[in-house]
Design a protein around this motif. Structure first.
Motif, PDB file in Angstrom:
ATOM      1  N   TRP A 171      -2.328   3.113   4.423  1.00  0.00           N
ATOM      2  CA  TRP A 171      -3.712   3.033   3.947  1.00  0.00           C
ATOM      3  C   TRP A 171      -4.186   4.409   3.491  1.00  0.00           C
ATOM      4  CZ3 TRP A 171      -7.502  -0.707   3.239  1.00  0.00           C
ATOM      5  CH2 TRP A 171      -8.816  -0.257   3.125  1.00  0.00           C
ATOM      6  N   ARG A 172      -3.916   5.419   4.282  1.00  0.00           N
ATOM      7  CA  ARG A 172      -4.332   6.775   3.915  1.00  0.00           C
ATOM      8  C   ARG A 172      -3.596   7.251   2.664  1.00  0.00           C
ATOM      9  NH1 ARG A 172      -4.087   7.112   9.576  1.00  0.00           N
ATOM     10  NH2 ARG A 172      -1.985   8.038   9.495  1.00  0.00           N
ATOM     11  N   HIS A 173      -2.322   6.924   2.565  1.00  0.00           N
ATOM     12  CA  HIS A 173      -1.539   7.321   1.393  1.00  0.00           C
ATOM     13  C   HIS A 173      -2.102   6.696   0.118  1.00  0.00           C
ATOM     14  CE1 HIS A 173       1.922   8.035  -1.223  1.00  0.00           C
ATOM     15  NE2 HIS A 173       1.895   6.744  -1.526  1.00  0.00           N
ATOM     16  N   SER A 174      -2.575   5.472   0.212  1.00  0.00           N
ATOM     17  CA  SER A 174      -3.101   4.768  -0.964  1.00  0.00           C
ATOM     18  C   SER A 174      -4.447   5.312  -1.419  1.00  0.00           C
ATOM     19  CB  SER A 174      -3.250   3.276  -0.655  1.00  0.00           C
ATOM     20  OG  SER A 174      -4.358   3.032   0.211  1.00  0.00           O
ATOM     21  N   GLN A 175      -5.113   6.072  -0.542  1.00  0.00           N
ATOM     22  CA  GLN A 175      -6.458   6.594  -0.776  1.00  0.00           C
ATOM     23  C   GLN A 175      -7.492   5.474  -0.871  1.00  0.00           C
ATOM     24  OE1 GLN A 175      -6.723   9.679  -3.790  1.00  0.00           O
ATOM     25  NE2 GLN A 175      -4.690  10.461  -3.300  1.00  0.00           N
ATOM     26  N   ALA A 176      -7.196   4.358  -0.221  1.00  0.00           N
ATOM     27  CA  ALA A 176      -8.185   3.278  -0.127  1.00  0.00           C
ATOM     28  C   ALA A 176      -9.366   3.734   0.716  1.00  0.00           C
ATOM     29  CB  ALA A 176      -7.543   2.040   0.485  1.00  0.00           C
ATOM     30  N   THR A 192      -8.622  -4.443  10.337  1.00  0.00           N
ATOM     31  CA  THR A 192      -9.157  -3.202  10.898  1.00  0.00           C
ATOM     32  C   THR A 192      -8.028  -2.253  11.259  1.00  0.00           C
ATOM     33  OG1 THR A 192     -11.113  -4.346  11.753  1.00  0.00           O
ATOM     34  CG2 THR A 192     -10.562  -2.212  12.748  1.00  0.00           C
ATOM     35  N   ALA A 193      -6.969  -2.808  11.856  1.00  0.00           N
ATOM     36  CA  ALA A 193      -5.811  -1.977  12.205  1.00  0.00           C
ATOM     37  C   ALA A 193      -5.124  -1.454  10.947  1.00  0.00           C
ATOM     38  CB  ALA A 193      -4.831  -2.790  13.045  1.00  0.00           C
ATOM     39  N   LEU A 194      -5.115  -2.264   9.898  1.00  0.00           N
ATOM     40  CA  LEU A 194      -4.499  -1.852   8.636  1.00  0.00           C
ATOM     41  C   LEU A 194      -5.130  -0.567   8.109  1.00  0.00           C
ATOM     42  CD1 LEU A 194      -2.556  -2.860   6.278  1.00  0.00           C
ATOM     43  CD2 LEU A 194      -4.612  -3.854   5.268  1.00  0.00           C
ATOM     44  N   SER A 195      -6.435  -0.461   8.277  1.00  0.00           N
ATOM     45  CA  SER A 195      -7.150   0.702   7.746  1.00  0.00           C
ATOM     46  C   SER A 195      -6.856   1.983   8.521  1.00  0.00           C
ATOM     47  CB  SER A 195      -8.658   0.434   7.742  1.00  0.00           C
ATOM     48  OG  SER A 195      -9.161   0.362   9.074  1.00  0.00           O
ATOM     49  N   GLN A 196      -6.102   1.844   9.617  1.00  0.00           N
ATOM     50  CA  GLN A 196      -5.732   3.024  10.406  1.00  0.00           C
ATOM     51  C   GLN A 196      -4.303   3.486  10.136  1.00  0.00           C
ATOM     52  OE1 GLN A 196      -8.245   4.340  12.250  1.00  0.00           O
ATOM     53  NE2 GLN A 196      -9.448   2.627  11.433  1.00  0.00           N
ATOM     54  N   LEU A 253       0.824  -1.210   0.000  1.00  0.00           N
ATOM     55  CA  LEU A 253       0.000   0.000   0.000  1.00  0.00           C
ATOM     56  C   LEU A 253       0.857   1.258   0.000  1.00  0.00           C
ATOM     57  CD1 LEU A 253      -2.835  -0.936   2.519  1.00  0.00           C
ATOM     58  CD2 LEU A 253      -3.051  -0.662   0.045  1.00  0.00           C
ATOM     59  N   GLY A 254       2.081   1.156   0.530  1.00  0.00           N
ATOM     60  CA  GLY A 254       2.967   2.306   0.539  1.00  0.00           C
ATOM     61  C   GLY A 254       3.449   2.697  -0.836  1.00  0.00           C
ATOM     62  N   ALA A 255       3.357   1.754  -1.776  1.00  0.00           N
ATOM     63  CA  ALA A 255       3.753   2.044  -3.162  1.00  0.00           C
ATOM     64  C   ALA A 255       2.671   1.512  -4.104  1.00  0.00           C
ATOM     65  CB  ALA A 255       5.097   1.405  -3.471  1.00  0.00           C
ATOM     66  N   VAL A 256       1.437   1.866  -3.796  1.00  0.00           N
ATOM     67  CA  VAL A 256       0.304   1.284  -4.504  1.00  0.00           C
ATOM     68  C   VAL A 256       0.318   1.689  -5.983  1.00  0.00           C
ATOM     69  CG1 VAL A 256      -1.357   3.146  -4.084  1.00  0.00           C
ATOM     70  CG2 VAL A 256      -2.158   0.800  -4.242  1.00  0.00           C
ATOM     71  N   PRO A 257       0.039   0.751  -6.885  1.00  0.00           N
ATOM     72  CA  PRO A 257       0.047   1.082  -8.318  1.00  0.00           C
ATOM     73  C   PRO A 257      -1.152   1.932  -8.704  1.00  0.00           C
ATOM     74  CG  PRO A 257      -0.676  -1.182  -7.971  1.00  0.00           C
ATOM     75  CD  PRO A 257      -0.242  -0.670  -6.631  1.00  0.00           C
ATOM     76  N   ASP A 258      -1.045   2.578  -9.868  1.00  0.00           N
ATOM     77  CA  ASP A 258      -2.142   3.410 -10.359  1.00  0.00           C
ATOM     78  C   ASP A 258      -3.314   2.564 -10.843  1.00  0.00           C
ATOM     79  OD1 ASP A 258      -0.737   5.738  -9.859  1.00  0.00           O
ATOM     80  OD2 ASP A 258       0.165   5.777 -11.857  1.00  0.00           O
ATOM     81  N   GLU A 259      -3.011   1.328 -11.280  1.00  0.00           N
ATOM     82  CA  GLU A 259      -4.045   0.462 -11.831  1.00  0.00           C
ATOM     83  C   GLU A 259      -4.230  -0.772 -10.953  1.00  0.00           C
ATOM     84  OE1 GLU A 259      -4.119   1.482 -16.518  1.00  0.00           O
ATOM     85  OE2 GLU A 259      -2.863  -0.220 -15.953  1.00  0.00           O
TER      86      GLU A 259
END
Length: 321
Positions: free
Chosen positions: A79-84, A71-75, A17-23
């Motif tokens: 996770w925020r950087h990926s805009q998930a 659940t912890a992952l979403s915090q 998620l820290g280097a999430v792809p565009d696609e």
């Protein structure tokens, strides 16, 4: 799936998620058996949606630990950087492949992109989303080969190969699949990419009862065969693939090409290479397409097999030559 395995999964997904792809991409492929205790887990990035799938039923305590980790992952900052914004847990081992929405608003459909092409996926309602992510290189190969060609797409599903072929300049594509609902989604996928539907045919038929219809649209410059390993009442790979292979010479142009695929980890590429030599000797094996690095497997022959064959009809010398 003990605590150590779940911690490993957390580390791998956070890093991805820290280097999430565009696609759209697979982020974690436990089924490649490279991560002990996680052989039944996959994680897919659907551009804002994280889909975690379990292919074996975990113990109740394991499932509770996994949900707590997710659940912890979403915090996390990653996770925020990926805009998930949505997190799904799919229980593929259940008959209905039911899906839990752990985070985000429930939606039935979702748009994603691959190599600049758009596809509509089903979320939470079906076993498969509508696009097999391990076939990205195969669709790219078809796109690169398709210019000016007539293409036959067998077991077309939602027509990913067809979309790729038209994007590559195919003259005409014939899609055949007995699931008419999947073909309807295929029409939507073509429209999403502003493609001309007059260049596409959709045959909602069972293949082995439809050879005359298939042949009517030929001959074909490129034939794609990407069947399920097993489809109750209609197809069993080890029993029925040969029936397709022996038909190919009559469907192809003189220099036609076939992309034949197997996704069963228990069946290696020799099944197709030897089967083609026996059933359609005028087709010669050229190469196996490379598999995507995100689908790495400890046994290369257990991964996707996408094999290219070239039609080279035998030339019979005339008497006295």
């Amino acid at each position: 799936m003990n605590a150590d395995a779940i911690a490993t999964l957390q580390q791998q997904v956070i890093a991805a998620l820290g280097a999430v792809p565009d696609e759209t991409r697979r982020l974690f492929h436990g089924r490649g058996r490279r991560w002990p205790g996680l052989e039944h887990v996959t994680v897919d990035w659907l551009q804002g949606v994280l889909l975690v799938a379990l292919f074996r039923e975990p113990e109740a305590a394991e499932l509770a630990m996994l949900k707590q980790m997710l659940t912890a992952l979403s915090q996390t900052a990653e996770w925020r950087h990926s805009q998930a914004h949505s997190l799904l847990l799919q229980h593929r081992y259940r008959l209905d492949s039911s899906t839990e929405w752990l985070l985000g608003d429930e939606v039935d459909e979702w748009l994603i992109s691959e190599d600049g092409l758009r596809f509509k996926l089903d979320l939470g309602k079906k076993q498969n989303t509508g696009l097999f992510l391990d076939m990205r290189y195969g669709r790219r190969w078809v796109r690169d080969q398709a210019a000016g060609k007539r293409v036959l797409n067998l077991f077309a599903y939602t027509c990913g190969f067809s979309v790729a072929a038209l994007a590559g300049g195919a003259e005409q594509v014939v899609n055949l699949d007995m699931a008419k609902a999947a073909l309807n989604r295929g029409r939507e996928n073509h429209r999403l990419n502003q493609q001309d539907l007059s260049q596409v045919s959709f045959l909602g038929h069972e293949l082995f009862k439809s050879w005359s219809k298939v042949k009517k649209y030929g001959p074909y410059d490129l034939i794609i065969i990407d069947p399920p390993s097993f489809q109750k009442g209609s197809f069993a790979l080890t029993k029925d693939y040969q029936k397709i292979l022996r038909r190919l010479p009559d469907l192809l142009t003189a220099q036609g090409v076939v992309l034949a695929c197997i996704n069963d980890p228990a069946i290696g590429p020799d099944f197709l290479i030897e089967g083609m030599a026996s059933e359609a000797p005028s087709l010669t094996f050229e190469r196996r397409l490379e598999n995507q690095p995100e689908f790495a497997d400890i046994d290369p022959d257990a991964g996707l097999k996408a094999l290219v064959f070239k039609h080279t009809p035998l030339v019979v010398a005339s008497p006295g030559a």
